[in-house]
Scaffold this active site. Structure first.
Site, PDB file in Angstrom:
ATOM      1  N   GLY A 105      39.144  14.094 -32.280  1.00 32.37           N
ATOM      2  CA  GLY A 105      38.252  12.757 -31.968  1.00 32.37           C
ATOM      3  C   GLY A 105      37.385  11.988 -31.795  1.00 32.37           C
ATOM      4  O   GLY A 105      36.752  13.035 -30.731  1.00 32.37           O
ATOM      5  N   GLU A 154      35.890  10.007 -29.682  1.00 34.52           N
ATOM      6  CA  GLU A 154      35.197   9.555 -28.507  1.00 34.52           C
ATOM      7  C   GLU A 154      36.279  11.136 -27.672  1.00 34.52           C
ATOM      8  O   GLU A 154      35.872  11.007 -25.963  1.00 34.52           O
ATOM      9  CB  GLU A 154      36.245   8.517 -28.526  1.00 34.52           C
ATOM     10  CG  GLU A 154      35.713   7.107 -28.453  1.00 34.52           C
ATOM     11  CD  GLU A 154      35.881   7.396 -30.287  1.00 34.52           C
ATOM     12  OE1 GLU A 154      35.526   6.417 -30.781  1.00 34.52           O
ATOM     13  OE2 GLU A 154      36.886   8.063 -30.998  1.00 34.52           O
ATOM     14  N   ASP A 203      44.805  12.146 -42.235  1.00 32.28           N
ATOM     15  CA  ASP A 203      46.627  11.619 -42.945  1.00 32.28           C
ATOM     16  C   ASP A 203      46.680  10.309 -41.228  1.00 32.28           C
ATOM     17  O   ASP A 203      47.417  10.841 -40.384  1.00 32.28           O
ATOM     18  CB  ASP A 203      47.781  12.024 -42.890  1.00 32.28           C
ATOM     19  CG  ASP A 203      48.687  11.584 -42.990  1.00 32.28           C
ATOM     20  OD1 ASP A 203      49.276  10.242 -43.158  1.00 32.28           O
ATOM     21  OD2 ASP A 203      49.851  12.544 -42.549  1.00 32.28           O
ATOM     22  N   ARG A 238      32.506   6.178 -41.836  1.00 28.30           N
ATOM     23  CA  ARG A 238      33.321   6.996 -42.223  1.00 28.30           C
ATOM     24  C   ARG A 238      33.789   6.092 -43.494  1.00 28.30           C
ATOM     25  O   ARG A 238      34.121   4.969 -43.652  1.00 28.30           O
ATOM     26  CB  ARG A 238      34.665   7.435 -41.442  1.00 28.30           C
ATOM     27  CG  ARG A 238      34.066   8.256 -40.030  1.00 28.30           C
ATOM     28  CD  ARG A 238      33.775   9.648 -40.470  1.00 28.30           C
ATOM     29  NE  ARG A 238      33.513  10.418 -39.390  1.00 28.30           N
ATOM     30  CZ  ARG A 238      32.371  10.836 -38.460  1.00 28.30           C
ATOM     31  NH1 ARG A 238      31.368   9.888 -39.233  1.00 28.30           N
ATOM     32  NH2 ARG A 238      32.185  12.188 -37.422  1.00 28.30           N
ATOM     33  N   GLU A 256      18.519  18.943 -40.651  1.00 30.24           N
ATOM     34  CA  GLU A 256      18.364  19.765 -42.219  1.00 30.24           C
ATOM     35  C   GLU A 256      19.593  20.565 -42.442  1.00 30.24           C
ATOM     36  O   GLU A 256      19.301  21.631 -41.842  1.00 30.24           O
ATOM     37  CB  GLU A 256      17.535  20.299 -41.936  1.00 30.24           C
ATOM     38  CG  GLU A 256      16.384  18.633 -40.896  1.00 30.24           C
ATOM     39  CD  GLU A 256      15.215  19.625 -40.917  1.00 30.24           C
ATOM     40  OE1 GLU A 256      14.469  19.944 -41.679  1.00 30.24           O
ATOM     41  OE2 GLU A 256      15.256  19.823 -40.117  1.00 30.24           O
ATOM     42  N   GLY A 301      32.795  17.678 -34.800  1.00 24.00           N
ATOM     43  CA  GLY A 301      32.746  17.378 -33.119  1.00 24.00           C
ATOM     44  C   GLY A 301      30.378  18.250 -32.936  1.00 24.00           C
ATOM     45  O   GLY A 301      30.319  17.878 -31.905  1.00 24.00           O
ATOM     46  N   ASP A 312      29.444  14.100 -31.615  1.00 24.07           N
ATOM     47  CA  ASP A 312      30.110  14.505 -30.664  1.00 24.07           C
ATOM     48  C   ASP A 312      29.446  14.612 -29.265  1.00 24.07           C
ATOM     49  O   ASP A 312      29.170  14.196 -27.725  1.00 24.07           O
ATOM     50  CB  ASP A 312      31.921  14.197 -30.582  1.00 24.07           C
ATOM     51  CG  ASP A 312      32.260  12.987 -31.593  1.00 24.07           C
ATOM     52  OD1 ASP A 312      31.687  12.387 -31.636  1.00 24.07           O
ATOM     53  OD2 ASP A 312      33.258  14.146 -32.245  1.00 24.07           O
ATOM     54  N   ASP A 370      37.199  21.375 -32.364  1.00 21.47           N
ATOM     55  CA  ASP A 370      36.442  20.227 -32.279  1.00 21.47           C
ATOM     56  C   ASP A 370      36.495  19.865 -30.738  1.00 21.47           C
ATOM     57  O   ASP A 370      34.353  19.407 -30.644  1.00 21.47           O
ATOM     58  CB  ASP A 370      37.763  18.935 -31.981  1.00 21.47           C
ATOM     59  CG  ASP A 370      37.651  17.756 -33.685  1.00 21.47           C
ATOM     60  OD1 ASP A 370      38.194  18.741 -34.632  1.00 21.47           O
ATOM     61  OD2 ASP A 370      37.933  17.073 -34.378  1.00 21.47           O
TER      62      ASP A 370
END
Length: 343
Positions: free
Chosen positions: A34, A36, A105, A169, A244, A281, A284, A320
């Site tokens: 996720g 963070e 979900d 999102r 790109e 990810g 992030d 991730d």
């Protein structure tokens, strides 16, 4: 090392193996991640003291999510055990000209129903240096948006530097709702990270006469957007990754940054990332690289180069989390992208 705090949702990720489509898959690969949480793992890998704040259900699946963070030395003592379920997302990994697909979900997940009463924010931000959140968390629910603002107020009251990755999102909320909520939250932010779509969809900023979505990167468009953002919110830094997409397996990867005080604009070196193993990810890991570079005392240009190298490497790692080390990042940022075996 600095004390860093991130807050958001950690989810169970179920992804199709071997680039299969959902309809083909008889099994799923299991990971946790996720926005963070991914940032927290990266920063812990770089040696920082990191606490991740979230809520998970008090059941074995919630414990598995917490264990996934502990494995990489992320602090979990401020994770609340409440709510009924861990959010899930399904990932179909694309290839070549076939794009990846995500199905969420996560309705009524633990973080979506948590409130500020589940957390002691003054304790969480005691002696903290930095707080990072994304636009994903307030998009999850109205309660999560209120929780995010409560955390931001406590962070600023404790003198903590705040960064945001805008992360629009469209499957979670509309641009209109995003702008209403996120514009209010920007009053607490020092460092703003987000691409041109995020700037437009989340905050309503558009470039002048330059098309930033064209095949060639038109950097003047980013200068226009960054100046507008600094004018309105007085950000210390505004940062954007530049992707790109030649195909789902082949991307160009660079970034740009503006110093809000001097309005100096800088574009990083560019990497050609191919074949991509897993791009989830990537943003992030970029945000974590920016944060790490700045808290380490690098100038804004050095921090950006560190971030771009870190996120380029993330594209080579399944799952991730970005599991590279400082040495890995510094080697690539220093110009060695040969991929030679290290013996």
């Amino acid at each position: 090392m600095a004390k860093l705090v991130t807050m958001g949702e950690i989810m169970l990720r179920l992804s199709t193996p071997n680039n299969e489509k959902f309809i083909q898959a008889d099994e799923f690969d299991v990971n946790y991640g996720g926005g963070e949480a991914n940032v927290a793992v990266s920063l812990a890998n770089y040696g920082h003291d990191v606490e991740f704040v979230t809520a998970v259900p008090k059941n074995p699946i919630g414990e598995c999510a917490v264990a996934a963070l502990r494995k990489y030395n992320v602090g979990t003592k401020h994770i609340a055990k409440c709510g009924e379920r861990l959010g899930i997302y399904y990932l179909e990994t694309g290839s070549a000209m076939r794009a990846s697909a995500v199905v969420y979900d996560r309705a009524h997940s633990s973080i979506a129903t948590a409130t500020a009463a589940n957390f002691d924010f003054n304790e969480i931000f005691k002696d903290a240096d930095w707080f990072h959140f994304t636009g994903i968390t307030p998009a999850v629910s109205d309660e999560a948006a209120e929780l995010t603002e409560a955390a931001l107020k406590a962070a600023k009251a404790n003198g903590v530097t705040v960064s945001v990755d805008l992360n629009f999102r469209k499957k979670l909320w509309s641009s209109e709702k995003a702008q209403k909520v996120m514009t209010n939250l920007m009053q607490y932010v020092d460092v703003c990270i987000g691409n041109e779509e995020d700037a437009e969809k989340v905050l309503g900023f558009k470039p002048g006469n330059t098309d930033v979505t064209s095949g060639e990167l038109e950097l003047q468009g980013y200068v226009d957007i960054f100046n507008q953002m600094v004018d309105k919110f007085n950000f210390k830094y505004v940062v954007s990754s530049l992707r790109e997409s030649f195909s789902a397996s082949d991307n160009g990867w660079s970034a740009c940054i503006m110093d809000g005080a001097t309005r100096e604009f800088y574009h990083s070196k560019k990497y050609r990332v191919t074949p991509i193993v897993d791009r989830v990810g990537g943003g992030d890991s970029f945000a974590a690289g920016v944060i790490c570079g700045l808290v380490d005392g690098k100038d804004f240009k050095g921090a950006l180069e560190y971030a771009v190298a870190a996120s380029a490497l993330k594209h080579t790692i399944p799952g991730d989390f970005n599991l590279v080390t400082r040495e890995d990042v510094e080697t690539l940022a220093g110009g060695d992208g040969s991929g030679r075996v290290q013996r």
